[in-house]
Design a protein around this motif. Structure first.
Motif, PDB file in Angstrom:
ATOM      1  N   LEU A 140       0.803   0.473 -13.824  1.00  0.00           N
ATOM      2  CA  LEU A 140       1.468   1.250 -12.714  1.00  0.00           C
ATOM      3  C   LEU A 140       1.629   2.544 -12.721  1.00  0.00           C
ATOM      4  O   LEU A 140       2.187   3.136 -13.763  1.00  0.00           O
ATOM      5  CB  LEU A 140       2.904   0.451 -12.450  1.00  0.00           C
ATOM      6  CG  LEU A 140       2.559  -1.230 -12.161  1.00  0.00           C
ATOM      7  CD1 LEU A 140       4.003  -1.591 -11.887  1.00  0.00           C
ATOM      8  CD2 LEU A 140       1.962  -1.485 -10.724  1.00  0.00           C
ATOM      9  N   ALA A 141       1.216   3.433 -11.738  1.00  0.00           N
ATOM     10  CA  ALA A 141       1.290   4.816 -11.855  1.00  0.00           C
ATOM     11  C   ALA A 141       2.873   5.352 -11.827  1.00  0.00           C
ATOM     12  O   ALA A 141       2.675   6.712 -11.831  1.00  0.00           O
ATOM     13  CB  ALA A 141       0.322   5.546 -10.861  1.00  0.00           C
ATOM     14  N   THR A 142       3.785   4.565 -11.171  1.00  0.00           N
ATOM     15  CA  THR A 142       4.908   5.225 -11.126  1.00  0.00           C
ATOM     16  C   THR A 142       5.554   5.639 -12.279  1.00  0.00           C
ATOM     17  O   THR A 142       5.640   5.016 -13.367  1.00  0.00           O
ATOM     18  CB  THR A 142       5.800   4.203 -10.181  1.00  0.00           C
ATOM     19  OG1 THR A 142       5.132   3.943  -9.023  1.00  0.00           O
ATOM     20  CG2 THR A 142       7.054   4.760  -9.943  1.00  0.00           C
ATOM     21  N   LYS A 143       6.302   6.629 -12.214  1.00  0.00           N
ATOM     22  CA  LYS A 143       7.060   7.075 -13.329  1.00  0.00           C
ATOM     23  C   LYS A 143       8.492   7.187 -13.325  1.00  0.00           C
ATOM     24  O   LYS A 143       8.879   7.521 -12.036  1.00  0.00           O
ATOM     25  CB  LYS A 143       6.571   8.508 -13.768  1.00  0.00           C
ATOM     26  CG  LYS A 143       5.182   8.561 -14.451  1.00  0.00           C
ATOM     27  CD  LYS A 143       4.938   7.791 -15.499  1.00  0.00           C
ATOM     28  CE  LYS A 143       3.553   8.039 -16.174  1.00  0.00           C
ATOM     29  NZ  LYS A 143       3.374   7.099 -17.242  1.00  0.00           N
ATOM     30  N   ALA A 144       9.270   6.688 -14.247  1.00  0.00           N
ATOM     31  CA  ALA A 144      10.835   6.520 -14.306  1.00  0.00           C
ATOM     32  C   ALA A 144      11.304   7.945 -14.530  1.00  0.00           C
ATOM     33  O   ALA A 144      10.707   8.563 -15.552  1.00  0.00           O
ATOM     34  CB  ALA A 144      11.466   5.333 -14.864  1.00  0.00           C
ATOM     35  N   THR A 145      12.451   8.274 -14.306  1.00  0.00           N
ATOM     36  CA  THR A 145      13.079   9.628 -14.610  1.00  0.00           C
ATOM     37  C   THR A 145      14.856   9.253 -14.615  1.00  0.00           C
ATOM     38  O   THR A 145      15.183   8.265 -13.797  1.00  0.00           O
ATOM     39  CB  THR A 145      12.809  10.741 -13.766  1.00  0.00           C
ATOM     40  OG1 THR A 145      13.296  11.715 -14.470  1.00  0.00           O
ATOM     41  CG2 THR A 145      13.381  10.755 -12.435  1.00  0.00           C
ATOM     42  N   THR A 146      15.435   9.946 -15.256  1.00  0.00           N
ATOM     43  CA  THR A 146      16.854   9.905 -15.038  1.00  0.00           C
ATOM     44  C   THR A 146      17.377  10.799 -14.125  1.00  0.00           C
ATOM     45  O   THR A 146      16.753  11.685 -13.454  1.00  0.00           O
ATOM     46  CB  THR A 146      17.536  10.491 -16.481  1.00  0.00           C
ATOM     47  OG1 THR A 146      17.245  11.762 -16.674  1.00  0.00           O
ATOM     48  CG2 THR A 146      17.107   9.934 -17.813  1.00  0.00           C
ATOM     49  N   ASN A 187       0.718  -1.203   0.040  1.00  0.00           N
ATOM     50  CA  ASN A 187       0.153  -0.015   0.069  1.00  0.00           C
ATOM     51  C   ASN A 187       0.996   1.241   0.200  1.00  0.00           C
ATOM     52  O   ASN A 187       0.605   2.168   0.669  1.00  0.00           O
ATOM     53  CB  ASN A 187      -0.925   0.101   1.374  1.00  0.00           C
ATOM     54  CG  ASN A 187      -1.973  -1.092   1.163  1.00  0.00           C
ATOM     55  OD1 ASN A 187      -2.543  -1.315   0.234  1.00  0.00           O
ATOM     56  ND2 ASN A 187      -2.367  -1.732   2.240  1.00  0.00           N
ATOM     57  N   VAL A 188       1.877   1.042  -0.644  1.00  0.00           N
ATOM     58  CA  VAL A 188       2.751   2.467  -0.804  1.00  0.00           C
ATOM     59  C   VAL A 188       1.995   3.307  -1.870  1.00  0.00           C
ATOM     60  O   VAL A 188       1.798   2.692  -3.197  1.00  0.00           O
ATOM     61  CB  VAL A 188       4.354   1.879  -1.108  1.00  0.00           C
ATOM     62  CG1 VAL A 188       5.027   3.280  -1.468  1.00  0.00           C
ATOM     63  CG2 VAL A 188       4.762   1.079   0.036  1.00  0.00           C
ATOM     64  N   LYS A 189       2.017   4.533  -1.842  1.00  0.00           N
ATOM     65  CA  LYS A 189       1.530   5.419  -2.967  1.00  0.00           C
ATOM     66  C   LYS A 189       2.670   5.484  -4.052  1.00  0.00           C
ATOM     67  O   LYS A 189       3.847   5.599  -4.057  1.00  0.00           O
ATOM     68  CB  LYS A 189       1.427   6.835  -2.210  1.00  0.00           C
ATOM     69  CG  LYS A 189       0.108   6.716  -1.293  1.00  0.00           C
ATOM     70  CD  LYS A 189       0.185   8.299  -0.687  1.00  0.00           C
ATOM     71  CE  LYS A 189      -0.862   8.376   0.075  1.00  0.00           C
ATOM     72  NZ  LYS A 189      -1.240   9.830   0.698  1.00  0.00           N
ATOM     73  N   PRO A 190       2.243   5.395  -5.385  1.00  0.00           N
ATOM     74  CA  PRO A 190       2.992   5.672  -6.558  1.00  0.00           C
ATOM     75  C   PRO A 190       3.795   6.754  -6.421  1.00  0.00           C
ATOM     76  O   PRO A 190       4.995   6.760  -6.882  1.00  0.00           O
ATOM     77  CB  PRO A 190       2.086   5.655  -7.657  1.00  0.00           C
ATOM     78  CG  PRO A 190       0.953   4.892  -7.307  1.00  0.00           C
ATOM     79  CD  PRO A 190       0.625   5.189  -5.641  1.00  0.00           C
ATOM     80  N   SER A 191       3.323   7.831  -5.599  1.00  0.00           N
ATOM     81  CA  SER A 191       4.167   9.145  -5.770  1.00  0.00           C
ATOM     82  C   SER A 191       5.277   9.135  -4.814  1.00  0.00           C
ATOM     83  O   SER A 191       6.232   9.957  -4.761  1.00  0.00           O
ATOM     84  CB  SER A 191       3.105  10.232  -5.282  1.00  0.00           C
ATOM     85  OG  SER A 191       2.442   9.910  -4.255  1.00  0.00           O
ATOM     86  N   GLU A 192       5.636   8.141  -3.929  1.00  0.00           N
ATOM     87  CA  GLU A 192       6.357   7.855  -3.004  1.00  0.00           C
ATOM     88  C   GLU A 192       7.592   6.948  -3.383  1.00  0.00           C
ATOM     89  O   GLU A 192       8.359   6.820  -2.609  1.00  0.00           O
ATOM     90  CB  GLU A 192       5.672   7.260  -1.597  1.00  0.00           C
ATOM     91  CG  GLU A 192       4.667   8.358  -0.834  1.00  0.00           C
ATOM     92  CD  GLU A 192       3.825   7.836   0.175  1.00  0.00           C
ATOM     93  OE1 GLU A 192       4.066   6.221   0.245  1.00  0.00           O
ATOM     94  OE2 GLU A 192       3.609   8.526   1.177  1.00  0.00           O
ATOM     95  N   ILE A 193       7.385   6.517  -4.530  1.00  0.00           N
ATOM     96  CA  ILE A 193       8.509   5.759  -5.143  1.00  0.00           C
ATOM     97  C   ILE A 193       9.294   6.397  -6.178  1.00  0.00           C
ATOM     98  O   ILE A 193       8.718   7.272  -6.937  1.00  0.00           O
ATOM     99  CB  ILE A 193       7.804   4.321  -5.899  1.00  0.00           C
ATOM    100  CG1 ILE A 193       7.032   3.855  -4.820  1.00  0.00           C
ATOM    101  CG2 ILE A 193       8.981   3.617  -6.496  1.00  0.00           C
ATOM    102  CD1 ILE A 193       6.311   2.446  -5.556  1.00  0.00           C
ATOM    103  N   LEU A 194      10.607   6.633  -6.120  1.00  0.00           N
ATOM    104  CA  LEU A 194      11.375   7.239  -6.851  1.00  0.00           C
ATOM    105  C   LEU A 194      12.405   6.265  -7.722  1.00  0.00           C
ATOM    106  O   LEU A 194      12.892   5.506  -7.307  1.00  0.00           O
ATOM    107  CB  LEU A 194      12.214   8.062  -6.109  1.00  0.00           C
ATOM    108  CG  LEU A 194      13.541   8.887  -7.010  1.00  0.00           C
ATOM    109  CD1 LEU A 194      12.833   9.723  -8.107  1.00  0.00           C
ATOM    110  CD2 LEU A 194      14.397   9.539  -6.037  1.00  0.00           C
ATOM    111  N   LEU A 195      11.866   6.194  -9.108  1.00  0.00           N
ATOM    112  CA  LEU A 195      12.723   5.207  -9.958  1.00  0.00           C
ATOM    113  C   LEU A 195      13.529   5.893 -10.657  1.00  0.00           C
ATOM    114  O   LEU A 195      13.201   6.731 -11.774  1.00  0.00           O
ATOM    115  CB  LEU A 195      11.563   4.460 -10.647  1.00  0.00           C
ATOM    116  CG  LEU A 195      11.774   3.302 -11.552  1.00  0.00           C
ATOM    117  CD1 LEU A 195      12.726   2.413 -10.662  1.00  0.00           C
ATOM    118  CD2 LEU A 195      10.444   2.822 -12.380  1.00  0.00           C
ATOM    119  N   LEU A 196      14.759   5.685 -10.807  1.00  0.00           N
ATOM    120  CA  LEU A 196      15.740   6.449 -11.467  1.00  0.00           C
ATOM    121  C   LEU A 196      16.672   5.444 -12.418  1.00  0.00           C
ATOM    122  O   LEU A 196      16.761   4.418 -11.953  1.00  0.00           O
ATOM    123  CB  LEU A 196      16.738   7.121 -10.545  1.00  0.00           C
ATOM    124  CG  LEU A 196      16.283   7.988  -9.460  1.00  0.00           C
ATOM    125  CD1 LEU A 196      17.276   8.789  -8.749  1.00  0.00           C
ATOM    126  CD2 LEU A 196      15.678   9.202 -10.265  1.00  0.00           C
TER     127      LEU A 196
END
Length: 379
Positions: free
Chosen positions: A196-202, A168-177
């Motif tokens: 999945l609503a999480t977004k990756a970034t550089t 139950n972690v919010k997607p906005s709380e996940i940092l994918l780099l």
């Protein structure tokens, strides 16, 4: 007289027994003992309340919180043998790291059993045992080492899905780099396909967006040409005009830029090979002497030496920087078989062969079978 002695002896024995009993009773009524015993109850409550993966910072926090109690009861299991809590506490606290490691192992096993349905469908694929371990392990920091095509990206997607759907972690709380835009685009495409609503970034975009959100003046993004100009200007102004600096710079590039790692630091020969793929094995002699440049119709090609190992590169550059003329892998004239030692020192007619073995004659850079043949050949 004998009766008197016997009577006194019995009386003393009884007195000692009463004193011992009183002392024994007193130690269980001691204020400091009762205070620490209450601490054991608190410790047990904290241990019993564990229902998630226990990270090493939390493990260390527990140890710190109860270190005084642990010190008080250490080696006193027999002294307080009437109190079972002391024995159990010492058994756990004296080996607390192992206790938590076993707890985490059992936690992962339970999760894998309970979440079989979850791990059977990540992008339509089933995760293997190691991938499931990586997903469930919720350590403060995790290092996952795997080769190309082994399913690292799939494991990342599963981890995100596990965090959002199970934890139950919010997607906005996940940092994918990631380091590259290509990888980020692939991740975002695959994240979208499994909703999945999480977004990756550089890393660079994260830094740029952070600065942009906190500053009125948006910084300009540099490019390879700008970086090249900055480095070139630095070399021209700070290095090339300083004989001592240029000498140190050349020696660094030649002998210290690629220091060979101890073989024990690599987990496999494949890892060693991957590291050395990024090393330029062309020697300084090849890079700097004009006679090594052969002009062609289309472009100038540097036809120089390319050695076969970091050690050979360091040897070649050392010889060159110290003005010792050498030839690389020149045919050895004193044998009928084809043999080319690594270096021939022309001025001294000395032949050098770098064997690449350790003090025990082990060639760890080869597979065991090839190493045995290699060492036998040169003995």
């Amino acid at each position: 007289m004998e009766l008197l002695i016997t009577t006194i002896s019995i009386a003393l024995t009884a007195l000692l027994f009463l004193l011992k009993k009183r002392t024994h009773k007193k130690k269980y009524q001691s204020e400091i003992y009762l205070k620490n015993l209450a601490g054991i109850t608190e410790f047990n409550s904290k241990i019993d309340s564990l229902n998630d993966y226990c990270t090493w910072p939390y493990r260390e926090e527990i140890k710190t919180d109860f270190i005084e109690i642990g010190t008080y009861f250490r080696n006193k299991t027999n002294y307080y043998k009437k109190e079972e809590k002391v024995k159990i506490f010492n058994e756990i606290f004296d080996n607390f790291d192992n206790y938590i490691a076993n707890y985490n192992t059992n936690y992962i096993l339970r999760k894998k059993e309970n979440l079989k349905w979850f791990f059977e469908d990540i992008e339509g694929k089933k995760l293997d045992d190691q991938q499931q371990n990586a997903v469930i392990t919720d350590e403060y920091s995790n290092l996952i080492i795997a080769g190309a095509g082994s399913g690292k990206t799939l494991t990342i997607l599963a981890k995100i899905k596990y965090l959002t759907a199970i934890k139950n972690v919010k997607p906005s709380e996940i940092l994918l780099l990631s380091f590259t835009k290509k990888t980020v685009d692939e991740l975002n495409e695959r994240l979208g396909k499994i909703a999945l609503a999480t977004k990756a970034t550089t890393f660079h975009k994260l830094g740029y967006d952070t600065i942009k959100s906190a500053s009125i003046d948006v910084p300009a993004i540099t490019n390879d040409n700008t970086l090249k100009q900055i480095v070139t200007e630095y070399l021209r102004s700070d290095i090339l005009e300083n004989p001592e600096a240029i000498n140190s710079y050349i020696r660094y590039i030649a002998c210290y830029m690629n220091i060979p790692e101890e073989h024990e630091k690599y987990t496999s020969l494949g890892e060693k090979s991957d590291v050395e793929k990024g090393i330029d094995f062309e020697t300084l002699k090849a890079k700097t002497e004009p006679l090594n440049k052969i002009a062609t119709a289309d472009l100038d090609t540097l036809q120089g030496e390319k050695v076969k190992s970091v050690e050979e590169l360091i040897i070649a550059n050392f010889l060159y920087l110290n003005g010792i003329e050498y030839e690389y892998e020149k045919k050895y004239p004193h044998t009928n078989v084809m043999y080319r030692p690594d270096f021939h020192l022309s001025e001294y007619d000395i032949w050098l062969e770098h064997f690449g073995v350790d003090e025990n004659n082990n060639a760890k850079w080869l597979t065991p079978h090839n190493a045995e043949n290699y060492v036998r050949k040169w003995r």
